[in-house]
Motif scaffolding. Structure first.
Motif, PDB file in Angstrom:
ATOM      1  N   GLY A   1       0.828  -1.201   0.000  1.00 19.52           N
ATOM      2  CA  GLY A   1       0.000   0.000   0.000  1.00 19.52           C
ATOM      3  C   GLY A   1       0.856   1.243   0.000  1.00 19.52           C
ATOM      4  O   GLY A   1       2.078   1.169  -0.101  1.00 19.52           O
ATOM      5  N   THR A   2       0.201   2.391   0.101  1.00 23.30           N
ATOM      6  CA  THR A   2       0.904   3.666   0.115  1.00 23.30           C
ATOM      7  C   THR A   2       1.193   4.073   1.552  1.00 23.30           C
ATOM      8  O   THR A   2       0.718   3.431   2.488  1.00 23.30           O
ATOM      9  CB  THR A   2       0.045   4.749  -0.563  1.00 23.30           C
ATOM     10  OG1 THR A   2      -1.238   4.779   0.073  1.00 23.30           O
ATOM     11  CG2 THR A   2      -0.134   4.454  -2.031  1.00 23.30           C
ATOM     12  N   THR A   3       1.961   5.157   1.713  1.00 30.16           N
ATOM     13  CA  THR A   3       2.230   5.662   3.051  1.00 30.16           C
ATOM     14  C   THR A   3       0.934   6.172   3.661  1.00 30.16           C
ATOM     15  O   THR A   3       0.001   6.535   2.967  1.00 30.16           O
ATOM     16  CB  THR A   3       3.247   6.821   3.012  1.00 30.16           C
ATOM     17  OG1 THR A   3       2.699   7.887   2.229  1.00 30.16           O
ATOM     18  CG2 THR A   3       4.560   6.366   2.405  1.00 30.16           C
ATOM     19  N   GLY A   4       0.897   6.218   4.996  1.00 31.34           N
ATOM     20  CA  GLY A   4      -0.298   6.722   5.669  1.00 31.34           C
ATOM     21  C   GLY A   4      -0.503   5.997   6.983  1.00 31.34           C
ATOM     22  O   GLY A   4      -0.193   4.803   7.083  1.00 31.34           O
ATOM     23  N   ALA A   5      -1.020   6.725   7.968  1.00 33.93           N
ATOM     24  CA  ALA A   5      -1.220   6.131   9.290  1.00 33.93           C
ATOM     25  C   ALA A   5      -2.292   5.045   9.238  1.00 33.93           C
ATOM     26  O   ALA A   5      -3.277   5.164   8.534  1.00 33.93           O
ATOM     27  CB  ALA A   5      -1.627   7.218  10.284  1.00 33.93           C
ATOM     28  N   ARG A   6      -2.053   3.936   9.953  1.00 34.87           N
ATOM     29  CA  ARG A   6      -3.038   2.858  10.079  1.00 34.87           C
ATOM     30  C   ARG A   6      -3.195   2.531  11.562  1.00 34.87           C
ATOM     31  O   ARG A   6      -2.258   2.748  12.345  1.00 34.87           O
ATOM     32  CB  ARG A   6      -2.556   1.574   9.368  1.00 34.87           C
ATOM     33  CG  ARG A   6      -3.022   1.438   7.928  1.00 34.87           C
ATOM     34  CD  ARG A   6      -2.034   2.058   6.999  1.00 34.87           C
ATOM     35  NE  ARG A   6      -2.234   1.664   5.594  1.00 34.87           N
ATOM     36  CZ  ARG A   6      -1.600   2.269   4.611  1.00 34.87           C
ATOM     37  NH1 ARG A   6      -0.780   3.260   4.833  1.00 34.87           N
ATOM     38  NH2 ARG A   6      -1.794   1.875   3.351  1.00 34.87           N
ATOM     39  N   SER A   7      -4.321   1.947  11.918  1.00 35.08           N
ATOM     40  CA  SER A   7      -4.499   1.622  13.329  1.00 35.08           C
ATOM     41  C   SER A   7      -3.791   0.320  13.702  1.00 35.08           C
ATOM     42  O   SER A   7      -3.352   0.152  14.827  1.00 35.08           O
ATOM     43  CB  SER A   7      -5.985   1.541  13.668  1.00 35.08           C
ATOM     44  OG  SER A   7      -6.608   0.618  12.821  1.00 35.08           O
ATOM     45  N   GLU A   8      -3.656  -0.587  12.756  1.00 34.76           N
ATOM     46  CA  GLU A   8      -2.999  -1.864  13.060  1.00 34.76           C
ATOM     47  C   GLU A   8      -1.874  -2.125  12.055  1.00 34.76           C
ATOM     48  O   GLU A   8      -1.990  -1.769  10.886  1.00 34.76           O
ATOM     49  CB  GLU A   8      -4.002  -3.023  12.958  1.00 34.76           C
ATOM     50  CG  GLU A   8      -5.169  -2.952  13.933  1.00 34.76           C
ATOM     51  CD  GLU A   8      -4.748  -3.092  15.381  1.00 34.76           C
ATOM     52  OE1 GLU A   8      -3.721  -3.768  15.636  1.00 34.76           O
ATOM     53  OE2 GLU A   8      -5.414  -2.507  16.252  1.00 34.76           O
ATOM     54  N   LEU A   9      -0.832  -2.761  12.517  1.00 27.64           N
ATOM     55  CA  LEU A   9       0.193  -3.222  11.582  1.00 27.64           C
ATOM     56  C   LEU A   9      -0.279  -4.533  10.945  1.00 27.64           C
ATOM     57  O   LEU A   9      -1.103  -5.244  11.505  1.00 27.64           O
ATOM     58  CB  LEU A   9       1.520  -3.445  12.309  1.00 27.64           C
ATOM     59  CG  LEU A   9       2.231  -2.187  12.800  1.00 27.64           C
ATOM     60  CD1 LEU A   9       3.606  -2.554  13.365  1.00 27.64           C
ATOM     61  CD2 LEU A   9       2.398  -1.161  11.688  1.00 27.64           C
ATOM     62  N   SER A  10       0.256  -4.825   9.794  1.00 23.42           N
ATOM     63  CA  SER A  10      -0.154  -6.042   9.093  1.00 23.42           C
ATOM     64  C   SER A  10       0.198  -7.295   9.905  1.00 23.42           C
ATOM     65  O   SER A  10       1.268  -7.385  10.499  1.00 23.42           O
ATOM     66  CB  SER A  10       0.540  -6.087   7.732  1.00 23.42           C
ATOM     67  OG  SER A  10       0.481  -7.388   7.213  1.00 23.42           O
ATOM     68  N   SER A  11      -0.715  -8.251   9.907  1.00 23.17           N
ATOM     69  CA  SER A  11      -0.444  -9.497  10.633  1.00 23.17           C
ATOM     70  C   SER A  11       0.637 -10.324   9.943  1.00 23.17           C
ATOM     71  O   SER A  11       1.217 -11.233  10.525  1.00 23.17           O
ATOM     72  CB  SER A  11      -1.731 -10.319  10.737  1.00 23.17           C
ATOM     73  OG  SER A  11      -2.224 -10.570   9.439  1.00 23.17           O
TER      74      SER A  11
END
Lengths: 276, 397
Positions: A190-200
């Motif tokens: 994906g692109t840069t940007g804040a997410r609430s969870e890191l990928s499992s």
């Protein structure tokens, strides 16, 4: 510590990772576009970032078409360009930062076209003189630019390459052949940007990468909270925080910017913030 | 220069290549492998040929334009891509890539579109082949191509408006690439022109070269000789390269016409004529950019030519002097549109109109026995509101 210009500046990167080995925590590397939010804001921001205890800074070289970036960084790049930020002013800023006593590693991250247009070899030479330690070019996979690669190699400027969760063994081997300084592991597709969870998938991905690469590993894209930094600390050697830091700056008033930066970095490091 | 094949890394001389985020590198490698595999698979090629004939309606005719020929004093043949299903050449590559997506097991297709012709072609193919379809289109283009937006929706596609940057094709392409980076595992990106990272410029050219292959056979059958000129408009350059490619080794002038917009000293999209080498959307090619490598917003009345880049093979043909590139302004293109409409009863797309206008401009320098094949890349229905707004309905009637 005073680095003279003829000393190999790559020492700053290896020195950083060497130092952190004893502290058993990941390097914290915030990202901010150069020349933003105001054209001359970068000096104060980077000084504050260093004082607050971050381990290096990643300065964004703005580009009009940042196709690996999410909307937060796109908008910041757009504003920086509108304000007159360009390849030359970014290098001037780095030069000023060094004059003002900034000692931690300065990493420039950008897209290839502004560097290509400036002249790859010329950019490396000028960047080295200015005090840049490493360069990340998001849209330049290893092997695509001999000119940049050989100029960087000859001058000791680290060209940092990226690997992604989609990188197969063949790609990992290929990238490992070119990698220098550290390897930038993109935490997600994906692109840069804040997410609430890191990928499992992250632990598996980092495990696969470490089979092919001996260098320190940095993890970036989507890291926005203390718990993410903790997760990264278990897996890798550095956490790169982009959009979340950019958002912190854009949401703070000019008067409170320094306070908010310090708060953000202490929070990411897991230190109690009694600053405010 | 005789042939025009890229090296293993997709370079046409200094141009082309794969300037993309690492996340996409395995995907383009997989695509390249699948493409070569499919090209050598008779079953795949037969399926493609079947759809091109029975669905797209190929071969498209080569029409002798007798009144326009009389008017300009040369012999003009029109390659009628406007008669292909969906009204433009875009369907040729969209169909082939849709079949590739199926072959690769991808359920989801994305595409960018400027004029909307590639979006319509992609949406059409996705309906035909039962694939999910998302089309990225700049807000500016959505306004000036509302008919095509409606067509795409009717065909079951989701049209996503792009409001960043110049809100045209360049930004729609950025957004499509962002989608691809995010959903690369299950998504096929159908690029609409001979741009993007390798293998797209080569692959889309191969799929579009059916235009030139047919035209070459047709003109030989019709008059027993090759044309003196092949002429086409150039935005990204897919219809032009499609026509040019089978003529590369012939003694035929290949001429591409870019959009000069409001003039070459004002806002325009004449990438080869006025740009410099740079990197955008995965490839090195000529590019409209400022001194610092920031991409400049292009302008053309024709959404399909409104792009600051161009396919790398065109840059290669330009520096090797195998093809020539000139430009035509918005106003000249409108005259070209009127000219073909009035003389031949064919309303061409605004993109094609640039080539028509150029022909009328240089006709006096040509000989009466010169034979020109002009690629009518698409029909003009989609442009009627733009034309009416610019010319005024009274004038346009």
């Amino acid at each position: 510590m005073n680095f003279s210009s003829d000393l190999n500046t790559s020492d700053r990167i290896s020195e950083m990772f060497r130092k952190l080995k004893n502290e058993s925590r990941p390097a914290l590397i915030p990202f901010v576009p150069a020349g933003w939010p105001e054209f001359d804001a970068t000096i104060d921001i980077v000084k504050t970032v260093e004082k607050a205890g971050a381990d290096a800074i990643e300065l964004g070289l703005p580009f009009s078409d940042p196709l690996a970036d999410g909307v937060t960084n796109q908008n910041a790049y757009y504003e920086a360009i509108q304000q007159g930020t360009n390849t030359s002013t970014v290098l001037e800023t780095v030069s000023l930062l060094r004059k003002e006593g900034i000692e931690f590693p300065i990493i420039v991250m950008g897209y290839f076209n502004p560097i290509f247009t400036y002249g790859s070899a010329r950019w490396v030479k000028d960047a080295k003189e200015a005090g840049v330690d490493a360069l990340i070019v998001v849209d330049l996979p290893p092997g695509e630019s001999n000119e940049l690669e050989s100029a960087a190699k000859n001058s000791g400027l680290h060209l940092i390459y990226l690997v992604a969760p989609t990188s197969n063994p063949e790609r990992l081997r290929h990238v490992a052949n070119y990698a220098s300084g550290f390897l930038y592991c993109v935490s997600l597709t994906g692109t840069t940007g804040a997410r609430s969870e890191l990928s499992s998938e992250l632990p598996d991905f980092i495990h696969r990468v470490s089979e092919y690469v001996d260098l320190p590993l940095a993890i970036g894209f989507g890291i926005s909270e203390r718990k993410h930094v903790e997760e990264v600390g278990k897996l890798a050697d550095a956490a790169i925080i982009g959009s979340a830091f950019v958002r912190t700056i854009s949401e703070a008033s000019l008067e409170e910017r320094s306070i908010e930066i310090v708060k953000f970095i202490r929070q990411m490091k897991g230190e109690d913030s009694d600053f405010s | 220069m005789k042939t025009s094949q890229p090296d293993a890394g997709g370079h046409f001389g200094d141009f082309g290549g794969k300037y993309i985020p690492e996340t996409l590198m395995p995907a383009v490698a997989e695509l390249e492998e699948c493409y070569f595999d499919a090209k050598n698979d008779p079953e795949f090629m037969n399926t493609l040929a079947h759809f091109l004939k029975n669905y797209v309606g190929r071969p498209t005719p080569l029409t002798f334009a007798s009144r326009l020929s009389d008017f300009l004093g040369i012999k003009i043949y029109l390659k009628r891509e406007d008669l292909a299903h969906t009204g433009a050449h875009k369907i040729n590559a969209a169909l082939a890539q849709g079949l590739l997506a199926k072959r690769m097991g991808k359920r989801r297709v994305i595409a960018e579109t400027g004029a909307g012709q590639h979006g319509v072609a992609t949406a059409t193919v996705c309906a035909l082949l039962d694939l999910d379809c998302v089309i990225y289109m700049g807000e500016e283009d959505i306004l000036r191509q509302s008919l095509n937006v409606f067509r795409m929706k009717l065909l079951g596609a989701e049209v996503r408006a792009v409001d960043s940057g110049s809100r045209t094709l360049k930004d729609a392409t950025n957004e499509a690439i962002r989608d691809w980076v995010t959903n690369v595992r299950d998504t096929y990106y159908i690029i609409g022109s001979v741009v993007g990272p390798h293998p797209y410029p080569m692959m889309v050219r191969d799929f579009q070269s059916i235009i030139g292959k047919e035209a070459r056979e047709q003109i030989l059958t019709e008059i027993g000789q090759l044309p003196s000129i092949c002429l086409a408009c150039v935005g990204g350059g897919s219809n032009a390269i499609g026509l040019f490619y089978p003529f590369l080794e012939d003694d035929v002038r290949l001429i591409g016409i870019e959009a000069a917009g409001q003039g070459l000293n004002a806002k325009h999209a004449a990438t080869i004529s006025k740009g410099s080498p740079g990197i955008l959307h995965g490839a090195r090619s000529f590019l409209l950019q400022d001194n610092w490598g920031q991409v400049i917003e292009a302008h053309s009345i024709s959404a399909g030519l409104d792009y600051p880049g161009v396919g790398p093979e065109h840059s290669w043909l330009k520096v090797n002097e195998r093809a020539e590139y000139y430009s035509i302004t918005d106003l000249e293109a409108l005259e070209g549109l009127k000219l073909l409409s009035e003389t031949e009863g064919i309303i061409p797309a605004l993109e094609t109109s640039h080539a028509v206008a150029f022909l009328s401009k240089i006709a006096s320098e040509l000989n009466s026995d010169d034979v020109v094949i002009l690629n009518v890349s698409g029909r003009g229905d989609k442009d009627m509101s733009t034309v009416a707004n610019t010319l005024g309905v009274a004038d346009g009637s």
